[in-house]
Design an enzyme around this catalytic site. Structure first.
Site, PDB file in Angstrom:
ATOM      1  N   ASP A   1     -25.010 -15.859  35.422  1.00  0.00           N
ATOM      2  CA  ASP A   1     -25.784 -15.475  36.600  1.00  0.00           C
ATOM      3  C   ASP A   1     -26.603 -14.199  36.421  1.00  0.00           C
ATOM      4  OD1 ASP A   1     -23.773 -13.542  36.517  1.00  0.00           O
ATOM      5  OD2 ASP A   1     -22.582 -14.542  38.057  1.00  0.00           O
TER       6      ASP A   1
ATOM      7  N   GLU B   1     -20.895 -22.310  32.643  1.00  0.00           N
ATOM      8  CA  GLU B   1     -20.231 -21.653  33.772  1.00  0.00           C
ATOM      9  C   GLU B   1     -21.039 -21.852  35.049  1.00  0.00           C
ATOM     10  OE1 GLU B   1     -17.544 -17.723  33.979  1.00  0.00           O
ATOM     11  OE2 GLU B   1     -19.666 -17.306  34.321  1.00  0.00           O
TER      12      GLU B   1
ATOM     13  N   GLU C   1     -26.322 -11.515  41.491  1.00  0.00           N
ATOM     14  CA  GLU C   1     -25.790 -12.626  40.697  1.00  0.00           C
ATOM     15  C   GLU C   1     -25.647 -13.918  41.493  1.00  0.00           C
ATOM     16  OE1 GLU C   1     -24.609  -8.851  38.632  1.00  0.00           O
ATOM     17  OE2 GLU C   1     -24.537  -9.554  40.712  1.00  0.00           O
TER      18      GLU C   1
ATOM     19  N   HIS D   1     -18.252  -1.873  38.049  1.00  0.00           N
ATOM     20  CA  HIS D   1     -19.675  -1.727  37.746  1.00  0.00           C
ATOM     21  C   HIS D   1     -20.574  -2.480  38.709  1.00  0.00           C
ATOM     22  CE1 HIS D   1     -18.857  -5.683  36.075  1.00  0.00           C
ATOM     23  NE2 HIS D   1     -20.158  -5.916  36.105  1.00  0.00           N
TER      24      HIS D   1
ATOM     25  N   ARG E   1     -23.048  -3.804  41.405  1.00  0.00           N
ATOM     26  CA  ARG E   1     -24.072  -3.106  42.181  1.00  0.00           C
ATOM     27  C   ARG E   1     -23.682  -2.945  43.641  1.00  0.00           C
ATOM     28  NH1 ARG E   1     -27.462  -6.127  38.669  1.00  0.00           N
ATOM     29  NH2 ARG E   1     -28.947  -4.832  37.504  1.00  0.00           N
TER      30      ARG E   1
ATOM     31  N   HIS F   1     -18.259   2.348  32.736  1.00  0.00           N
ATOM     32  CA  HIS F   1     -19.556   1.707  32.529  1.00  0.00           C
ATOM     33  C   HIS F   1     -20.632   2.759  32.285  1.00  0.00           C
ATOM     34  CE1 HIS F   1     -23.099  -0.811  33.435  1.00  0.00           C
ATOM     35  NE2 HIS F   1     -22.317  -1.838  33.181  1.00  0.00           N
TER      36      HIS F   1
END
Length: 372
Positions: free
Chosen positions: A98, A120, A134, A215, A217, A247
């Site tokens: 994604d 996936e 995503e 990590h 967003r 990260h």
């Protein structure tokens, strides 16, 4: 009959981990001529996986720029991958998951009427802003894809609901299990591949290790601060230690350093290569992560997972009992970590739960599907 020409496109470390078993399977299969294109969306940590897996990309676009927005990255990826497609003229384009790289590759292939295989496929959180961007990316990829490789039955069912029974939807399992089995075997054969945590293992002898990664967003800002504060509070306990590969995003690093820096039992370390991350999971008592991939990897090693998110596109782990959503309220996160530290039965119930993500043969099945 000629070779089936496949172009595999990816740009981030998680994509590389989940696609290297597919690349290995295609390269070992006489039916295929496999080519690879990387966008460089995760430059240094991507290169670590490529080196480990012995993959030398045929095309490297190095798309990342400081301060680049998502639309700028998408535009650069779309045109860059388009040029590669025009040069290679593959029979199939393979993408995973994604990411922006996967979305741009699928769209560029669609514009050229090149079939797309989506590895996936079918993960859904039911909220286009969680995870962001995503969730929207994978939904759009599904609209372009010709071959949908679903990691779980739930994902396959979601795709059939959306795409109809005539779509090419196949339950393959998740290639992350293939990758973890491969790297675990490599570590057994070459222990030096994962010896870099030895100092922390010695220092934290006798303590229960909490592995942390974050990590996403949607957690940047208040969510990230809450996660950091919950870890700060739980780290007051003398019976635990925290190992936290931080990260590289400056927004993540600044918060974690401010909240957790300087504590004797908290190791804020650089991002780990894949063998060392597999080793971290192996030595951990439990895992706190907002990563989708870790929700799949940790159960393969019998490690309970707490997920500081409001939703997850991997509900199979929640349903199976290997993972639990805890949101970003620090009080809730602290309570759930403490429960798994203090209640052996609760920990054992999650550690022994059935892993719903596959049997380690997903890459082979995907190769057979591409061959028709």
């Amino acid at each position: 009959m000629g070779f089936i020409r496949v172009l595999t496109v990816f740009g981030t470390r998680p994509e590389a981990i989940k696609l290297f078993p597919v690349i290995h399977a295609l390269e070992a299969d006489h039916r295929f001529d496999n080519r690879t294109c990387v966008t460089g969306q995760h430059r240094e940590i991507l290169d670590q996986v490529l080196a480990l897996a012995g993959i030398v990309p045929d095309h490297d676009l190095t798309l990342m720029r400081d301060g680049q927005t998502l639309d700028q990255l998408t535009a650069r990826a779309l045109t860059g991958i388009g040029q590669v497609l025009d040069a290679e003229r593959p029979d199939w384009v393979v993408v995973q998951g994604d990411t922006t790289s996967a979305f741009a590759a699928a769209l560029a292939a669609h514009y050229r009427k090149i079939p797309v295989c989506h590895v996936e496929a079918g993960l859904r959180s039911a909220n286009t802003h969680h995870p962001w961007p995503e969730e929207a990316n994978r939904r759009m990829i599904s609209s372009f894809a010709d071959l949908h490789c679903a990691p779980t039955q739930r994902a396959a069912d979601a795709l059939r609901t959306e795409r109809g029974e005539g779509a090419q939807i196949h339950l393959t399992g998740n290639t992350v299990v293939d990758a973890l089995e491969w790297v675990t075997q490599r570590i057994m054969q070459q222990p030096d591949l994962a010896c870099g945590l030895a100092e922390w293992e010695r220092r934290f002898t006798g303590r229960k290790i909490l592995a942390v990664t974050t990590h996403r967003r949607e957690n940047l800002g208040a969510g990230l601060i809450n996660i950091a504060r919950s870890v700060h509070e739980i780290a007051r306990r003398s019976d635990i230690a925290v190992i936290f590969p931080v990260h590289p995003n400056p927004q993540v690093r600044s918060v974690m350093q401010a909240e957790l820096g300087g504590r004797d039992n908290v190791a804020l370390i650089e991002p780990l290569d894949y063998p060392h991350f597999a080793r971290l999971l192996a030595i951990s008592h439990l895992v706190l992560t907002d990563s989708g991939g870790v929700q799949e990897e940790a159960p393969s090693l019998g490690k309970p997972v707490l997920v500081p998110r409001e939703t997850t596109e991997r509900p199979e782990g929640i349903e199976a009992g290997t993972a639990k959503l805890v949101g970003t309220d620090p009080i809730v996160i602290e309570r759930e970590i403490a429960r798994l530290l203090d209640d052996p039965a609760a920990h054992a119930a999650m550690a022994r739960a059935h892993n719903p993500y596959g049997d380690g043969r997903a890459a082979m099945r995907i190769g057979d599907l591409l061959a028709g």
